[in-house]
Design a protein around this motif. Structure first.
Motif, PDB file in Angstrom:
ATOM      1  N   ARG A 157     129.192 -47.085  26.427  1.00 24.64           N
ATOM      2  CA  ARG A 157     128.193 -46.280  25.708  1.00 24.64           C
ATOM      3  C   ARG A 157     126.746 -46.656  26.022  1.00 24.64           C
ATOM      4  NH1 ARG A 157     129.383 -43.460  21.007  1.00 24.64           N
ATOM      5  NH2 ARG A 157     127.437 -44.223  20.101  1.00 24.64           N
ATOM      6  N   HIS A 209     128.690 -45.822  30.936  1.00 26.23           N
ATOM      7  CA  HIS A 209     128.013 -44.894  30.021  1.00 26.23           C
ATOM      8  C   HIS A 209     128.923 -44.284  28.958  1.00 26.23           C
ATOM      9  CE1 HIS A 209     124.456 -45.264  32.437  1.00 26.23           C
ATOM     10  NE2 HIS A 209     125.110 -44.886  33.515  1.00 26.23           N
ATOM     11  N   CYS A 210     130.161 -43.959  29.323  1.00 28.66           N
ATOM     12  CA  CYS A 210     131.035 -43.281  28.366  1.00 28.66           C
ATOM     13  C   CYS A 210     131.867 -44.251  27.530  1.00 28.66           C
ATOM     14  CB  CYS A 210     131.957 -42.300  29.089  1.00 28.66           C
ATOM     15  SG  CYS A 210     131.077 -41.012  29.971  1.00 28.66           S
ATOM     16  N   LEU A 218     124.292 -43.571  26.532  1.00 27.78           N
ATOM     17  CA  LEU A 218     125.071 -42.330  26.510  1.00 27.78           C
ATOM     18  C   LEU A 218     124.254 -41.165  25.955  1.00 27.78           C
ATOM     19  CD1 LEU A 218     127.692 -40.818  26.959  1.00 27.78           C
ATOM     20  CD2 LEU A 218     128.523 -41.680  24.761  1.00 27.78           C
ATOM     21  N   THR A 270     130.463 -38.630  19.847  1.00 33.75           N
ATOM     22  CA  THR A 270     130.597 -39.226  21.180  1.00 33.75           C
ATOM     23  C   THR A 270     131.131 -38.229  22.200  1.00 33.75           C
ATOM     24  OG1 THR A 270     130.944 -41.423  20.246  1.00 33.75           O
ATOM     25  CG2 THR A 270     131.703 -41.069  22.493  1.00 33.75           C
ATOM     26  N   TRP A 271     132.139 -37.432  21.822  1.00 33.39           N
ATOM     27  CA  TRP A 271     132.723 -36.476  22.771  1.00 33.39           C
ATOM     28  C   TRP A 271     131.681 -35.473  23.252  1.00 33.39           C
ATOM     29  CZ3 TRP A 271     132.562 -31.240  22.131  1.00 33.39           C
ATOM     30  CH2 TRP A 271     132.312 -30.758  20.837  1.00 33.39           C
ATOM     31  N   ILE A 315     131.370 -43.968  34.607  1.00 39.77           N
ATOM     32  CA  ILE A 315     132.045 -43.526  33.381  1.00 39.77           C
ATOM     33  C   ILE A 315     132.282 -44.718  32.459  1.00 39.77           C
ATOM     34  CG2 ILE A 315     134.217 -42.586  32.467  1.00 39.77           C
ATOM     35  CD1 ILE A 315     134.329 -40.795  34.980  1.00 39.77           C
ATOM     36  N   ILE A 319     129.278 -37.116  25.694  1.00 40.38           N
ATOM     37  CA  ILE A 319     129.929 -37.280  26.997  1.00 40.38           C
ATOM     38  C   ILE A 319     129.912 -35.973  27.786  1.00 40.38           C
ATOM     39  CG2 ILE A 319     132.161 -37.673  28.123  1.00 40.38           C
ATOM     40  CD1 ILE A 319     132.728 -39.786  25.950  1.00 40.38           C
ATOM     41  N   PHE A 347     126.492 -36.706  29.749  1.00 45.52           N
ATOM     42  CA  PHE A 347     126.962 -37.416  30.938  1.00 45.52           C
ATOM     43  C   PHE A 347     127.514 -36.465  32.001  1.00 45.52           C
ATOM     44  CE2 PHE A 347     130.124 -39.585  33.527  1.00 45.52           C
ATOM     45  CZ  PHE A 347     129.392 -40.668  33.982  1.00 45.52           C
ATOM     46  N   SER A 374     122.773 -48.523  23.190  1.00 44.87           N
ATOM     47  CA  SER A 374     124.213 -48.300  23.012  1.00 44.87           C
ATOM     48  C   SER A 374     124.605 -47.970  21.578  1.00 44.87           C
ATOM     49  CB  SER A 374     124.997 -49.540  23.468  1.00 44.87           C
ATOM     50  OG  SER A 374     124.705 -49.828  24.811  1.00 44.87           O
ATOM     51  N   SER A 415     122.214 -39.976  28.853  1.00 40.26           N
ATOM     52  CA  SER A 415     122.891 -40.169  30.147  1.00 40.26           C
ATOM     53  C   SER A 415     122.601 -39.050  31.133  1.00 40.26           C
ATOM     54  CB  SER A 415     124.406 -40.322  29.952  1.00 40.26           C
ATOM     55  OG  SER A 415     124.951 -39.216  29.281  1.00 40.26           O
TER      56      SER A 415
END
Length: 423
Positions: free
Chosen positions: A355, A351-352, A358, A269-270, A348, A273, A277, A262, A361
């Motif tokens: 985290r 994982h999102c 992620l 991060t965006w 979501i 995702i 993900f 994590s 993912s």
């Protein structure tokens, strides 16, 4: 209902019960079977006793086949993979060679092909879309990066995909008929699905919350509580028995795994995702080759995904997510759609938002990727009386499908380049 009748209904649920369903199953068995057989016979990547993890896309093939994976995340998969390993060894004469890999690949092929069949059955029997749309949606699903990779990969996710698609189809039948999910069926689903990945047991209880009149009758509510409690008791006792009732290990190992998976900040991060993900499970992103070692002196090459390098895949994912959101909005009062979306939101969250894993993912697709074709199916259903809108949606979907096929074919060519170079 007699035991014999229940078995007949179960086999009709599990296997093809019509000519079109048989065609779907055989098509994917042949396509995935050819791919997996070729890789198993000509390359060592599916199983190499020297490589415990991360040979391609962070899958833990050898580790999973030999031990079932870590007990804190996959508590009962040890037993499941013991059977698979022993059957593969029986076929290969006790050797972990090409024959051994061949059987592992065909177990995966069979599980994923049956998963695709469950999606087809759901679209045909629950949503009742026209046959051509059913075929297009399962072909779309069958071309996802997750389904392609899992079709030859011996992993927990491979069998989780099958069990979750089967359970979602089964629970949808029950909810559509305003029937409750029987206690034994719920317990069996909880033990098998939660046994392969512990967090997924929560998804087994989601359909229970949508049973007719559940919150209007104390008797029905009490019965639901009893069934959920019984499932949890079965699961917990089997879990504790697996670790000799040393429950302290669960908390220490879980915390250790959370910290490990994590706290990765190498990519925004965006972007993780979108690229990993939402994207990587459907549309292969770029590949990079990394140097790896097995902590025992053996060095090897590993293939991993990185973020998208072009704006087109981001547009693809954005359009797909808009279609999914559109479907949810149109079918908000449909309890079957709510079951699918709540299940998806659960992943979501893990994982999102939390985290967990992620940065890798794209390997967790077996937990949720089947939601996409089903929600797209419900979107088509919501416009069944509007030919113009159906035509518009079909055009958009076809464009997405063509791009998906093109992208994933080219990426698989790169994957085979990697195999030819190193395996």
């Amino acid at each position: 209902m007699s035991l014999k009748t229940k078995f007949i209904h179960f086999f009709k649920l599990l296997f093809p019960s019509s000519g079109t369903e048989l065609i779907v199953l055989l098509f994917f068995l042949v396509v995935y079977g050819y791919l997996g057989s070729y890789i198993a016979i000509h390359y060592k990547i599916i199983f190499d006793s020297r490589i415990p993890w991360d040979a391609y896309f962070s899958f833990d093939n050898k580790s999973i086949v030999m031990t079932g994976g870590s007990f804190e995340r996959h508590p009962l998969s040890y037993y499941f993979f013991n059977w698979i390993r022993e059957l593969a060894l029986l076929y290969s004469g006790g050797k972990m060679n090409g024959d051994f890999r061949f059987i592992l690949a065909w177990f995966s092929n069979f599980a994923v092909s049956l998963s695709v069949l469950q999606i087809f059955k759901y679209l045909k029997n629950i949503i009742r879309l026209p046959l051509i749309l059913n075929f297009l949606l399962v072909l779309f699903f069958g071309a996802f990066s997750t389904t392609i990779l899992l079709s030859f990969t011996p992993e927990n996710f491979t069998y989780t995909l099958f069990l979750l698609t089967l359970f979602n189809h089964y629970s949808a039948i029950k909810l559509k008929k305003d029937e409750k999910i029987p206690a034994l069926a719920l317990a069996f689903s909880g033990v098998t699905i939660g046994g392969l990945t512990v967090t997924n047991i929560a998804k087994v209880f989601i359909p229970v919350a949508f049973e007719k009149g559940l919150f209007k009758s104390w008797k029905k509510f009490g019965n639901a509580v009893f069934r959920v409690t019984l499932t949890l008791i079965f699961f917990v006792l089997l879990y504790l028995n697996r670790i000799d009732f040393k429950y302290q290990n669960i908390f220490s190992k879980t915390n250790e795994q959370y910290e490990k998976f994590s706290n990765v900040n190498s990519t925004p991060t965006w972007d993780m995702i979108l690229s990993y993900f939402f994207g990587g499970n459907i549309l292969f992103s770029n590949f990079i080759v990394r140097d790896k070692h097995n902590m025992a002196g053996y060095h090897y090459k590993g293939l991993i995904m990185t973020v998208y390098s072009s704006w087109i895949p981001y547009i693809f994912i954005a359009v797909l997510l808009m279609l999914i959101s559109w479907s949810y909005y149109n079918n908000f009062k449909n309890k079957l759609v709510q079951v699918l979306m709540i299940s998806f939101l659960f992943d979501i969250l893990i994982h999102c938002i939390m985290r967990f894993g992620l940065h890798t993912s794209y390997i967790y697709g077996g937990h949720f990727v089947f939601v996409y074709p089903l929600l797209l199916g419900w979107l088509f259903y919501s416009y069944k009386e509007s030919p113009k809108m159906l035509s518009f949606l079909t055009v958009i979907f076809t464009l997405l499908f063509v791009y998906l096929l093109t992208n994933n074919y080219l990426r698989m060519v790169e994957f085979f380049w990697f195999l030819n170079q190193y395996y």
